[in-house]
Design a protein around this motif. Structure first.
Motif, PDB file in Angstrom:
ATOM      1  N   ASP A  14      63.660  53.288   7.531  1.00  0.00           N
ATOM      2  CA  ASP A  14      63.183  55.023   8.560  1.00  0.00           C
ATOM      3  C   ASP A  14      61.483  55.621   7.271  1.00  0.00           C
ATOM      4  OD1 ASP A  14      65.287  54.687  11.046  1.00  0.00           O
ATOM      5  OD2 ASP A  14      66.636  56.008   9.963  1.00  0.00           O
ATOM      6  N   LEU A  15      62.164  55.506   6.362  1.00  0.00           N
ATOM      7  CA  LEU A  15      61.236  55.840   5.995  1.00  0.00           C
ATOM      8  C   LEU A  15      60.157  54.811   5.485  1.00  0.00           C
ATOM      9  CD1 LEU A  15      63.188  56.468   2.172  1.00  0.00           C
ATOM     10  CD2 LEU A  15      61.699  58.226   3.963  1.00  0.00           C
ATOM     11  N   SER A  16      60.087  53.593   5.737  1.00  0.00           N
ATOM     12  CA  SER A  16      58.943  52.806   5.849  1.00  0.00           C
ATOM     13  C   SER A  16      58.716  53.408   7.523  1.00  0.00           C
ATOM     14  CB  SER A  16      59.688  51.501   5.702  1.00  0.00           C
ATOM     15  OG  SER A  16      59.721  50.489   7.145  1.00  0.00           O
ATOM     16  N   GLY A  17      59.098  53.800   8.505  1.00  0.00           N
ATOM     17  CA  GLY A  17      58.126  53.817   9.359  1.00  0.00           C
ATOM     18  C   GLY A  17      58.145  52.572  10.340  1.00  0.00           C
ATOM     19  N   HIS A  18      59.226  51.082   9.229  1.00  0.00           N
ATOM     20  CA  HIS A  18      59.027  50.102  10.314  1.00  0.00           C
ATOM     21  C   HIS A  18      60.390  49.852  11.820  1.00  0.00           C
ATOM     22  CE1 HIS A  18      55.860  49.211   7.074  1.00  0.00           C
ATOM     23  NE2 HIS A  18      54.937  48.039   8.326  1.00  0.00           N
ATOM     24  N   SER A  19      60.019  49.429  12.369  1.00  0.00           N
ATOM     25  CA  SER A  19      61.130  48.583  13.299  1.00  0.00           C
ATOM     26  C   SER A  19      61.906  47.650  12.297  1.00  0.00           C
ATOM     27  CB  SER A  19      60.384  48.316  14.742  1.00  0.00           C
ATOM     28  OG  SER A  19      59.916  46.861  14.542  1.00  0.00           O
ATOM     29  N   ALA A  20      62.760  47.320  12.902  1.00  0.00           N
ATOM     30  CA  ALA A  20      64.224  46.364  12.946  1.00  0.00           C
ATOM     31  C   ALA A  20      63.904  45.156  13.148  1.00  0.00           C
ATOM     32  CB  ALA A  20      65.564  46.592  13.551  1.00  0.00           C
ATOM     33  N   LYS A  43      80.215  42.844   9.593  1.00  0.00           N
ATOM     34  CA  LYS A  43      79.512  41.178  10.956  1.00  0.00           C
ATOM     35  C   LYS A  43      81.070  40.923  11.214  1.00  0.00           C
ATOM     36  CE  LYS A  43      78.212  37.130  11.548  1.00  0.00           C
ATOM     37  NZ  LYS A  43      77.205  35.882  10.333  1.00  0.00           N
ATOM     38  N   GLN A  44      81.231  41.145  12.481  1.00  0.00           N
ATOM     39  CA  GLN A  44      82.715  40.688  13.046  1.00  0.00           C
ATOM     40  C   GLN A  44      84.223  41.287  12.182  1.00  0.00           C
ATOM     41  OE1 GLN A  44      82.188  36.222  13.242  1.00  0.00           O
ATOM     42  NE2 GLN A  44      81.386  36.271  14.886  1.00  0.00           N
ATOM     43  N   GLY A  45      83.452  42.581  11.992  1.00  0.00           N
ATOM     44  CA  GLY A  45      84.788  43.348  11.106  1.00  0.00           C
ATOM     45  C   GLY A  45      84.863  43.507   9.913  1.00  0.00           C
ATOM     46  N   GLN A  46      83.934  42.119   9.562  1.00  0.00           N
ATOM     47  CA  GLN A  46      83.536  41.897   7.845  1.00  0.00           C
ATOM     48  C   GLN A  46      82.453  42.191   7.378  1.00  0.00           C
ATOM     49  OE1 GLN A  46      86.200  39.651   6.212  1.00  0.00           O
ATOM     50  NE2 GLN A  46      87.506  40.270   7.885  1.00  0.00           N
ATOM     51  N   PRO A  47      83.091  42.704   6.062  1.00  0.00           N
ATOM     52  CA  PRO A  47      81.492  43.693   5.440  1.00  0.00           C
ATOM     53  C   PRO A  47      80.809  42.824   4.973  1.00  0.00           C
ATOM     54  CG  PRO A  47      83.473  44.431   3.983  1.00  0.00           C
ATOM     55  CD  PRO A  47      83.950  43.008   4.829  1.00  0.00           C
ATOM     56  N   VAL A  48      79.446  43.210   4.856  1.00  0.00           N
ATOM     57  CA  VAL A  48      78.160  42.353   5.000  1.00  0.00           C
ATOM     58  C   VAL A  48      77.158  43.229   4.589  1.00  0.00           C
ATOM     59  CG1 VAL A  48      77.488  42.624   7.038  1.00  0.00           C
ATOM     60  CG2 VAL A  48      76.588  40.588   5.774  1.00  0.00           C
ATOM     61  N   SER A  49      76.330  43.023   3.624  1.00  0.00           N
ATOM     62  CA  SER A  49      75.429  43.222   2.983  1.00  0.00           C
ATOM     63  C   SER A  49      74.447  42.643   2.580  1.00  0.00           C
ATOM     64  CB  SER A  49      75.720  44.206   1.330  1.00  0.00           C
ATOM     65  OG  SER A  49      75.711  43.445   0.910  1.00  0.00           O
ATOM     66  N   ALA A  50      73.168  43.187   2.503  1.00  0.00           N
ATOM     67  CA  ALA A  50      71.839  42.660   2.456  1.00  0.00           C
ATOM     68  C   ALA A  50      71.712  42.606   1.169  1.00  0.00           C
ATOM     69  CB  ALA A  50      70.504  43.407   3.045  1.00  0.00           C
ATOM     70  N   PRO A  51      71.439  41.320   1.098  1.00  0.00           N
ATOM     71  CA  PRO A  51      70.868  40.668  -0.561  1.00  0.00           C
ATOM     72  C   PRO A  51      69.702  41.747  -1.202  1.00  0.00           C
ATOM     73  CG  PRO A  51      70.077  38.704   1.216  1.00  0.00           C
ATOM     74  CD  PRO A  51      70.158  40.847   2.076  1.00  0.00           C
ATOM     75  N   ASP A  52      70.319  41.499  -2.570  1.00  0.00           N
ATOM     76  CA  ASP A  52      69.379  42.385  -3.520  1.00  0.00           C
ATOM     77  C   ASP A  52      68.228  42.203  -3.438  1.00  0.00           C
ATOM     78  OD1 ASP A  52      71.752  43.489  -4.506  1.00  0.00           O
ATOM     79  OD2 ASP A  52      71.696  41.963  -5.860  1.00  0.00           O
ATOM     80  N   ASP A  53      67.080  41.161  -3.210  1.00  0.00           N
ATOM     81  CA  ASP A  53      66.170  40.926  -3.225  1.00  0.00           C
ATOM     82  C   ASP A  53      65.048  41.778  -1.957  1.00  0.00           C
ATOM     83  OD1 ASP A  53      66.461  38.646  -0.870  1.00  0.00           O
ATOM     84  OD2 ASP A  53      65.011  37.687  -1.470  1.00  0.00           O
ATOM     85  N   VAL A  54      66.067  41.282  -0.503  1.00  0.00           N
ATOM     86  CA  VAL A  54      65.511  42.368   1.058  1.00  0.00           C
ATOM     87  C   VAL A  54      65.371  43.936   0.782  1.00  0.00           C
ATOM     88  CG1 VAL A  54      66.124  42.672   2.793  1.00  0.00           C
ATOM     89  CG2 VAL A  54      66.114  40.193   1.748  1.00  0.00           C
ATOM     90  N   MET A  55      66.863  44.223  -0.467  1.00  0.00           N
ATOM     91  CA  MET A  55      66.708  45.604  -0.917  1.00  0.00           C
ATOM     92  C   MET A  55      65.792  46.389  -1.870  1.00  0.00           C
ATOM     93  SD  MET A  55      68.977  47.182   0.969  1.00  0.00           S
ATOM     94  CE  MET A  55      69.376  48.787   0.404  1.00  0.00           C
ATOM     95  N   ALA A  56      65.610  45.620  -2.686  1.00  0.00           N
ATOM     96  CA  ALA A  56      64.775  45.842  -3.741  1.00  0.00           C
ATOM     97  C   ALA A  56      63.157  45.950  -2.595  1.00  0.00           C
ATOM     98  CB  ALA A  56      64.350  44.508  -4.280  1.00  0.00           C
ATOM     99  N   ALA A  57      62.237  44.533  -1.648  1.00  0.00           N
ATOM    100  CA  ALA A  57      61.555  45.101  -1.131  1.00  0.00           C
ATOM    101  C   ALA A  57      61.690  45.947  -0.126  1.00  0.00           C
ATOM    102  CB  ALA A  57      61.559  44.032  -0.779  1.00  0.00           C
ATOM    103  N   MET A  58      62.303  46.588   0.301  1.00  0.00           N
ATOM    104  CA  MET A  58      62.801  47.627   1.362  1.00  0.00           C
ATOM    105  C   MET A  58      62.214  48.774   0.787  1.00  0.00           C
ATOM    106  SD  MET A  58      62.532  47.033   4.149  1.00  0.00           S
ATOM    107  CE  MET A  58      62.827  49.216   4.618  1.00  0.00           C
TER     108      MET A  58
END
Length: 79
Positions: A14-20, A43-58
């Motif tokens: 949201d802060l970046s102003g870009h779409s998903a 995902k299907q009831g199981q916890p999931v998170s973005a990879p660390d490199d994706v979080m850093a890039a965001m």
């Protein structure tokens, strides 16, 4: 440490102003469905998170966009 360090993937997007769709393609290099799972944290009831490199890039993207916006606003206020 940045103020963006504790934000969720959705908040950073949201802060970046870009779409998903854009972020999935250009940052995560994944399908929109995968990106949506990361943002939802599940995902299907199981916890999931973005990879660390994706979080850093965001974080970097959000900080860059916010920096440009701040400079633009300050320049217009100074006029």
């Amino acid at each position: 440490m940045s103020i963006h360090d504790h934000l969720s993937l959705r908040q950073l997007r949201d802060l970046s102003g870009h779409s998903a769709t854009w972020c999935a393609e250009h940052v995560g290099k994944v399908t929109l469905r995968s990106w949506n799972y990361w943002e939802a944290g599940t995902k299907q009831g199981q916890p999931v998170s973005a990879p660390d490199d994706v979080m850093a890039a965001m974080r970097e993207l959000a900080e860059a966009v916010q920096s440009v916006l701040e400079k633009t606003v300050n320049r217009h206020l100074a006029e």
